[in-house]
Design an enzyme around this catalytic site. Structure first.
Site, short mmCIF file in Angstrom:
data_model
loop_
_atom_site.label_atom_id
_atom_site.label_comp_id
_atom_site.label_asym_id
_atom_site.label_seq_id
_atom_site.Cartn_x
_atom_site.Cartn_y
_atom_site.Cartn_z
N ARG A 22 29.04 23.39 -47.80
CA ARG A 22 29.69 23.51 -49.11
C ARG A 22 29.55 22.20 -49.87
O ARG A 22 29.27 22.17 -51.05
CB ARG A 22 31.17 23.86 -48.92
CG ARG A 22 31.93 24.03 -50.24
CD ARG A 22 33.41 24.16 -49.96
NE ARG A 22 33.70 25.40 -49.29
CZ ARG A 22 34.13 26.50 -49.90
NH1 ARG A 22 34.29 26.50 -51.21
NH2 ARG A 22 34.39 27.60 -49.22
N ASP B 62 29.78 27.00 -52.81
CA ASP B 62 30.58 28.16 -52.42
C ASP B 62 29.65 29.34 -52.19
O ASP B 62 28.93 29.77 -53.09
CB ASP B 62 31.58 28.48 -53.53
CG ASP B 62 32.61 29.52 -53.10
OD1 ASP B 62 32.32 30.29 -52.16
OD2 ASP B 62 33.69 29.56 -53.69
N ILE B 63 29.68 29.88 -50.99
CA ILE B 63 28.75 30.96 -50.63
C ILE B 63 29.04 32.24 -51.40
O ILE B 63 28.18 33.13 -51.51
CB ILE B 63 28.80 31.22 -49.11
CG1 ILE B 63 27.55 31.99 -48.68
CG2 ILE B 63 30.06 31.97 -48.72
CD1 ILE B 63 27.39 32.08 -47.19
N ALA C 135 29.29 31.28 -41.76
CA ALA C 135 30.22 31.04 -42.86
C ALA C 135 30.95 32.32 -43.23
O ALA C 135 30.37 33.41 -43.23
CB ALA C 135 29.46 30.50 -44.07
N ARG D 282 35.10 33.91 -44.83
CA ARG D 282 36.50 33.69 -45.20
C ARG D 282 37.38 34.40 -44.19
O ARG D 282 37.27 35.61 -44.02
CB ARG D 282 36.78 34.23 -46.61
CG ARG D 282 38.15 33.88 -47.15
CD ARG D 282 38.33 34.39 -48.57
NE ARG D 282 39.46 33.77 -49.24
CZ ARG D 282 40.72 34.19 -49.13
NH1 ARG D 282 41.00 35.24 -48.37
NH2 ARG D 282 41.70 33.57 -49.77
N SER E 172 33.04 40.11 -36.13
CA SER E 172 34.34 40.00 -35.45
C SER E 172 34.65 41.28 -34.69
O SER E 172 34.32 42.39 -35.15
CB SER E 172 35.45 39.75 -36.48
OG SER E 172 36.73 39.92 -35.91
N TYR F 210 40.21 41.55 -43.65
CA TYR F 210 39.15 40.68 -43.15
C TYR F 210 38.13 41.49 -42.36
O TYR F 210 36.91 41.36 -42.58
CB TYR F 210 39.77 39.60 -42.27
CG TYR F 210 38.77 38.85 -41.41
CD1 TYR F 210 37.91 37.91 -41.97
CD2 TYR F 210 38.68 39.09 -40.04
CE1 TYR F 210 37.00 37.22 -41.18
CE2 TYR F 210 37.78 38.40 -39.25
CZ TYR F 210 36.94 37.47 -39.81
OH TYR F 210 36.03 36.80 -39.03
N LYS G 170 34.05 42.43 -42.94
CA LYS G 170 33.04 42.12 -41.94
C LYS G 170 32.20 43.36 -41.62
O LYS G 170 30.97 43.28 -41.47
CB LYS G 170 33.69 41.58 -40.67
CG LYS G 170 34.12 40.13 -40.77
CD LYS G 170 32.90 39.21 -40.88
CE LYS G 170 33.24 37.76 -40.71
NZ LYS G 170 32.05 36.87 -40.78
#
Length: 319
Positions: A33, A50-51, A72, A74, A117, A142, A146
């Site tokens: 970043r 910022d990706i 990478a 969030r 995940s 989240y 993913k």
């Protein structure tokens, strides 16, 4: 071989970069970043910002890159308001991944490894483990983002020469682990009695060293192409066993008190820590036999030794 790693300053990213450099024969590019305070020897650092920025143009940064390991992302932020959370997760975990994957495909990157995940499968298991053929059941925003990123990657790579690899690890632990495991380390080191003696759960986790070892294999092994892997340390443990091994590593005697799980669940709900209770007190078991059968992978560290090592290193790091 030239390997670009996103999330290079993260908990897993730092370990993977060191392992790649130590392995030799790998030219490592760390996507950052910003470059503030980053000084990893023998690594090319590139600034991408910022990706989630839609204007991001990886362009020349991908030229000559053979493999991308995309770490990478969030993650959940404790205390974050739920309103609009899914859009924030999608901006980074879905849109950021999609933009990078498309440009990687068009630039001629040979393999794109996405670290996802186990939350894509769900928050807990009852009676049988998760394996690669289990139906996805993401339990939180989240995990939804993913799963969508996984689906987008497969679609982007379809019909192209770019191979994809998706890895769904459970909780990744180590002396400097963030999140709930980091909080557990602090609790164990405090010597306070922990009311977990009555728990009879089973948790699959993975030591950072074991995850890094597997990712190195995914970078080089032809058999990993276009495959999904659920991986773990291989042996599930109860929360009392996990705490006991951590305490042994810290040179302490574990102080475990009996408490009905229903009271613990109620208490966690009362203080807004339901996710902590789910992650540490309920069962989540993974069958990672596919990684063994297809790639002949075995975790280099057994979970008991890895947890004890984690306890020792946490005390050294804390001091």
């Amino acid at each position: 071989m030239r390997v670009l790693i996103t999330g290079a300053t993260g908990f897993v990213g730092r370990g993977l970069i060191r392992a790649c450099v130590d392995s030799g024969g790998v030219d490592v590019v760390a996507a950052l970043r910003n470059a503030q305070g980053y000084a990893e020897p023998h690594v090319d650092a590139v600034i991408i910002g910022d990706i989630s920025d839609a204007a991001n143009n990886w362009g020349s940064l991908l030229e000559g890159v053979d493999v991308i390991v995309h770490l990478a992302g969030r993650a959940h932020v404790v205390g974050e308001a739920h309103a609009g959370a899914l859009a924030k997760f999608r901006a980074v975990n879905l849109e950021g991944t999609t933009a990078l994957a498309r440009q990687a495909r068009d630039t001629g990157v040979k393999r794109f490894i996405l670290v996802s995940s186990i939350g894509v499968n769900g928050a807990r298991t009852i009676g049988k483990p998760f394996w690669e053929s289990s139906t996805p059941a993401p339990h939180a925003d989240y995990a939804v983002s993913k799963l969508e990123a996984e689906q987008a990657l497969c679609q982007i790579a379809q019909g192209s020469t770019m191979e994809w690899v998706i890895v769904r690890p459970p909780l990744v632990y180590g002396a400097q682990a963030p999140g709930n495991f980091g909080r557990l380390l602090k609790l164990v080191s405090s010597g306070l009695p922990l009311p977990v003696a009555s728990l009879q759960n089973s948790r699959s986790m993975i030591a950072r060293e074991n995850l890094v070892h597997f990712l190195l294999l995914c970078i080089t092994q032809p058999a990993a192409a276009n495959q999904l892997f659920l991986i773990s340390d291989g042996i599930a443990m109860s929360t009392p066993e996990i705490i006991t091994h951590l305490a042994v590593g810290m040179g302490m005697k574990p102080r475990l008190l009996p408490c009905p799980p229903v009271l613990m669940r109620w208490g966690a709900r009362l203080i807004g820590r339901q996710s902590l209770y789910t992650q540490l007190c309920e069962s989540l078991v993974i069958d990672s036999s596919k990684a063994n059968s297809l790639l002949e992978w075995l975790p280099p560290l057994s979970p008991d030794l890895a947890l004890q090592k984690c306890g020792r290193e946490f005390l050294a790091w804390k001091s």
